[in-house]
Design a protein around this motif. Structure first.
Motif, PDB file in Angstrom:
ATOM      1  N   SER A   1      62.339  40.526  70.507  1.00  0.00           N
ATOM      2  CA  SER A   1      62.041  39.147  70.869  1.00  0.00           C
ATOM      3  C   SER A   1      60.707  39.046  71.587  1.00  0.00           C
ATOM      4  CB  SER A   1      63.147  38.600  71.770  1.00  0.00           C
ATOM      5  OG  SER A   1      62.828  37.295  72.203  1.00  0.00           O
ATOM      6  N   LEU A   2      60.027  37.931  71.348  1.00  0.00           N
ATOM      7  CA  LEU A   2      58.810  37.643  72.105  1.00  0.00           C
ATOM      8  C   LEU A   2      59.134  37.149  73.512  1.00  0.00           C
ATOM      9  CD1 LEU A   2      56.450  35.797  69.591  1.00  0.00           C
ATOM     10  CD2 LEU A   2      56.017  37.970  70.723  1.00  0.00           C
ATOM     11  N   ARG A   3      60.360  36.701  73.713  1.00  0.00           N
ATOM     12  CA  ARG A   3      60.754  36.165  75.013  1.00  0.00           C
ATOM     13  C   ARG A   3      60.506  37.206  76.105  1.00  0.00           C
ATOM     14  NH1 ARG A   3      66.794  33.998  76.653  1.00  0.00           N
ATOM     15  NH2 ARG A   3      66.158  32.764  78.455  1.00  0.00           N
ATOM     16  N   PHE A   4      59.972  36.801  77.188  1.00  0.00           N
ATOM     17  CA  PHE A   4      59.619  37.642  78.335  1.00  0.00           C
ATOM     18  C   PHE A   4      58.392  38.520  78.079  1.00  0.00           C
ATOM     19  CE2 PHE A   4      64.375  37.322  78.705  1.00  0.00           C
ATOM     20  CZ  PHE A   4      64.358  36.322  79.657  1.00  0.00           C
ATOM     21  N   SER A   5      57.777  38.402  76.902  1.00  0.00           N
ATOM     22  CA  SER A   5      56.537  39.142  76.661  1.00  0.00           C
ATOM     23  C   SER A   5      55.354  38.319  77.169  1.00  0.00           C
ATOM     24  CB  SER A   5      56.372  39.420  75.167  1.00  0.00           C
ATOM     25  OG  SER A   5      55.893  38.268  74.501  1.00  0.00           O
ATOM     26  N   ASN A   6      54.174  38.928  77.183  1.00  0.00           N
ATOM     27  CA  ASN A   6      52.967  38.223  77.633  1.00  0.00           C
ATOM     28  C   ASN A   6      52.513  37.156  76.633  1.00  0.00           C
ATOM     29  OD1 ASN A   6      53.002  39.951  79.775  1.00  0.00           O
ATOM     30  ND2 ASN A   6      51.369  41.282  79.007  1.00  0.00           N
ATOM     31  N   TYR A   7      53.140  37.112  75.470  1.00  0.00           N
ATOM     32  CA  TYR A   7      52.690  36.206  74.407  1.00  0.00           C
ATOM     33  C   TYR A   7      53.730  35.156  74.047  1.00  0.00           C
ATOM     34  CZ  TYR A   7      48.967  39.575  73.990  1.00  0.00           C
ATOM     35  OH  TYR A   7      47.887  40.376  74.280  1.00  0.00           O
ATOM     36  N   SER A   8      54.790  35.036  74.828  1.00  0.00           N
ATOM     37  CA  SER A   8      55.896  34.151  74.465  1.00  0.00           C
ATOM     38  C   SER A   8      55.461  32.692  74.331  1.00  0.00           C
ATOM     39  CB  SER A   8      57.020  34.264  75.503  1.00  0.00           C
ATOM     40  OG  SER A   8      56.542  33.896  76.782  1.00  0.00           O
ATOM     41  N   ASP A   9      54.511  32.236  75.159  1.00  0.00           N
ATOM     42  CA  ASP A   9      54.113  30.825  75.103  1.00  0.00           C
ATOM     43  C   ASP A   9      53.056  30.550  74.041  1.00  0.00           C
ATOM     44  OD1 ASP A   9      52.146  32.211  76.363  1.00  0.00           O
ATOM     45  OD2 ASP A   9      51.879  30.813  78.030  1.00  0.00           O
ATOM     46  N   ARG A  10      52.708  31.533  73.268  1.00  0.00           N
ATOM     47  CA  ARG A  10      51.716  31.341  72.209  1.00  0.00           C
ATOM     48  C   ARG A  10      52.362  31.136  70.839  1.00  0.00           C
ATOM     49  NH1 ARG A  10      46.613  35.143  73.943  1.00  0.00           N
ATOM     50  NH2 ARG A  10      46.999  35.059  76.188  1.00  0.00           N
ATOM     51  N   TYR A  11      53.696  31.152  70.818  1.00  0.00           N
ATOM     52  CA  TYR A  11      54.414  31.054  69.538  1.00  0.00           C
ATOM     53  C   TYR A  11      55.558  30.052  69.647  1.00  0.00           C
ATOM     54  CZ  TYR A  11      51.916  35.229  68.030  1.00  0.00           C
ATOM     55  OH  TYR A  11      50.928  36.108  67.675  1.00  0.00           O
TER      56      TYR A  11
ATOM     57  N   PHE B   1      49.141  42.074  67.177  1.00  0.00           N
ATOM     58  CA  PHE B   1      49.591  41.112  66.167  1.00  0.00           C
ATOM     59  C   PHE B   1      48.931  39.748  66.399  1.00  0.00           C
ATOM     60  CE2 PHE B   1      53.886  43.558  65.896  1.00  0.00           C
ATOM     61  CZ  PHE B   1      53.268  44.531  65.134  1.00  0.00           C
ATOM     62  N   ASN B   2      48.864  39.353  67.664  1.00  0.00           N
ATOM     63  CA  ASN B   2      48.274  38.049  67.973  1.00  0.00           C
ATOM     64  C   ASN B   2      46.807  37.993  67.533  1.00  0.00           C
ATOM     65  OD1 ASN B   2      48.711  35.422  69.413  1.00  0.00           O
ATOM     66  ND2 ASN B   2      46.971  36.173  70.605  1.00  0.00           N
ATOM     67  N   GLY B   3      46.100  39.110  67.729  1.00  0.00           N
ATOM     68  CA  GLY B   3      44.707  39.164  67.300  1.00  0.00           C
ATOM     69  C   GLY B   3      44.552  39.210  65.796  1.00  0.00           C
ATOM     70  N   SER B   4      45.599  39.572  65.092  1.00  0.00           N
ATOM     71  CA  SER B   4      45.531  39.695  63.633  1.00  0.00           C
ATOM     72  C   SER B   4      45.881  38.394  62.917  1.00  0.00           C
ATOM     73  CB  SER B   4      46.499  40.784  63.155  1.00  0.00           C
ATOM     74  OG  SER B   4      46.198  42.027  63.731  1.00  0.00           O
ATOM     75  N   LEU B   5      46.731  37.580  63.532  1.00  0.00           N
ATOM     76  CA  LEU B   5      47.249  36.399  62.845  1.00  0.00           C
ATOM     77  C   LEU B   5      46.277  35.227  62.890  1.00  0.00           C
ATOM     78  CD1 LEU B   5      50.984  36.418  63.987  1.00  0.00           C
ATOM     79  CD2 LEU B   5      50.189  36.443  61.614  1.00  0.00           C
ATOM     80  N   VAL B   6      46.168  34.496  61.787  1.00  0.00           N
ATOM     81  CA  VAL B   6      45.405  33.251  61.752  1.00  0.00           C
ATOM     82  C   VAL B   6      46.179  32.174  62.525  1.00  0.00           C
ATOM     83  CG1 VAL B   6      44.417  33.813  59.494  1.00  0.00           C
ATOM     84  CG2 VAL B   6      46.522  32.456  59.626  1.00  0.00           C
ATOM     85  N   LYS B   7      45.524  31.071  62.799  1.00  0.00           N
ATOM     86  CA  LYS B   7      46.211  29.927  63.415  1.00  0.00           C
ATOM     87  C   LYS B   7      47.377  29.503  62.526  1.00  0.00           C
ATOM     88  CE  LYS B   7      41.894  28.120  65.289  1.00  0.00           C
ATOM     89  NZ  LYS B   7      40.908  27.004  65.223  1.00  0.00           N
ATOM     90  N   GLY B   8      48.522  29.333  63.110  1.00  0.00           N
ATOM     91  CA  GLY B   8      49.687  28.925  62.332  1.00  0.00           C
ATOM     92  C   GLY B   8      50.346  30.060  61.567  1.00  0.00           C
ATOM     93  N   GLY B   9      49.862  31.294  61.774  1.00  0.00           N
ATOM     94  CA  GLY B   9      50.426  32.435  61.065  1.00  0.00           C
ATOM     95  C   GLY B   9      51.838  32.754  61.526  1.00  0.00           C
ATOM     96  N   VAL B  10      52.514  33.613  60.772  1.00  0.00           N
ATOM     97  CA  VAL B  10      53.940  33.891  60.977  1.00  0.00           C
ATOM     98  C   VAL B  10      54.130  35.327  61.450  1.00  0.00           C
ATOM     99  CG1 VAL B  10      56.207  33.983  59.853  1.00  0.00           C
ATOM    100  CG2 VAL B  10      54.544  32.245  59.171  1.00  0.00           C
ATOM    101  N   LEU B  11      54.952  35.492  62.477  1.00  0.00           N
ATOM    102  CA  LEU B  11      55.302  36.817  62.995  1.00  0.00           C
ATOM    103  C   LEU B  11      56.800  37.031  62.821  1.00  0.00           C
ATOM    104  CD1 LEU B  11      54.707  39.433  64.576  1.00  0.00           C
ATOM    105  CD2 LEU B  11      55.010  38.126  66.695  1.00  0.00           C
ATOM    106  N   CYS B  12      57.161  38.133  62.169  1.00  0.00           N
ATOM    107  CA  CYS B  12      58.572  38.442  61.912  1.00  0.00           C
ATOM    108  C   CYS B  12      58.949  39.731  62.639  1.00  0.00           C
ATOM    109  CB  CYS B  12      58.808  38.629  60.413  1.00  0.00           C
ATOM    110  SG  CYS B  12      58.341  37.211  59.407  1.00  0.00           S
TER     111      CYS B  12
END
Length: 274
Positions: A247-257, A230-241
């Motif tokens: 939850s993104l919490r505790f994932s490897n990508y939590s600090d990117r959102y 998903f991170n590779g698919s989204l543009v800057k400022g894109g929205v993830l639902c």
């Protein structure tokens, strides 16, 4: 009947080798429930017999693959999510001239049509292309047809009204015998496609990714892999639902959102990591 993990591992490895569908990273509790259900329905005595039948009978294999996939959905499921999209996401989407939305794990399409209705009511649908994907071709065909049991419409209408509705839900389908057929105007900007979150690659330049109540069935390793997709698919400022239990919490990508709506698990991709 008790299922042994090594037997389940052998079954999932056999399915991957024979058909290319990889369920090895799915929640073990989910897999056990679905395999036990298929054993009962098929009246097979053990998982070894089930594995043998899966490998020799493509129709039976299709039934099991359908069992293992995640097809729980309904229109305007979790109305609060759609209300949050109207209030917090739509103003952001208006800032883009053309909008690409990836609805991953779309199952039989009810939530995709819900999003199409919402976008139409907000005057954005003509600027949007929705890529609705699932690895299960059977449910994709059902989604593409857009025909649902009429008996479900009362519940769907109730969800719709709680989501911030701007019309009558019956405006978006017509009834025929025991079925409700979705309005063709809702389909014109939807591309239905086969895509496997476990084995396929990302979508480029997507403004919004919707994947709700799917990752809850994955283990942590697979969740992180899909978050990377998903991170590779989204543009800057894109929205993830995501779904409310995800939850993104505790994932490897939590600090990117950053949170757009903490309760509804709507996130916005930060700019600084690009």
């Amino acid at each position: 009947m008790e299922l042994i993990d090594t037997d389940l591992d052998a079954l999932l490895s056999a399915i991957y080798s024979r058909y290319g569908y990889d369920f090895r990273g799915y929640s073990r509790a989910h897999i056990k429930r679905r395999v036990l259900q298929r054993l009962r329905l098929s009246e097979l005595d053990n998982i070894a017999l089930l594995q043998k039948k899966v490998l020799s009978d493509t129709h039976f294999a299709a039934c099991l693959l359908r069992d293992l996939s995640i097809n729980v959905t309904e229109m305007f499921r979790d109305p609060g999510f759609y209300r949050a999209v109207r209030e917090k996401v739509i103003p952001l989407l208006r800032t883009w001239s053309h909008i690409k939305i990836w609805h991953a794990g779309c199952s039989t399409g009810e939530e995709v049509y819900s999003m199409a209705i919402l976008l139409k009511e907000e005057g954005l649908y003509d600027r949007v292309r929705i890529y609705a994907t699932d690895f299960n071709q059977v449910v994709l065909e059902q989604a593409r047809a857009g025909i649902y049991p009429a008996e479900r419409m009362k519940n769907y209408a109730w969800n719709y009204q709680r989501s911030g509705a701007k019309a009558a839900f019956s405006d978006y389908y017509h009834a025929q015998y025991d079925s409700a057929i979705m309005d063709p105007s809702l389909k014109k900007n939807i591309v239905w496609a086969n895509h496997n979150l476990v084995t396929d690659s990302d979508f480029a330049e997507t403004h919004m990714v919707v994947c709700r109540n799917v990752l809850i069935y994955f283990n942590t390793e697979l969740q992180n892999k899909v978050y990377g997709l998903f991170n590779g698919s989204l543009v800057k400022g894109g929205v993830l639902c995501l779904g409310r239990k995800e939850s993104l919490r505790f994932s490897n990508y939590s600090d990117r959102y950053s949170d757009m709506d903490k309760d509804q698990k709507i996130y916005r991709k930060n700019y600084r990591y690009e």
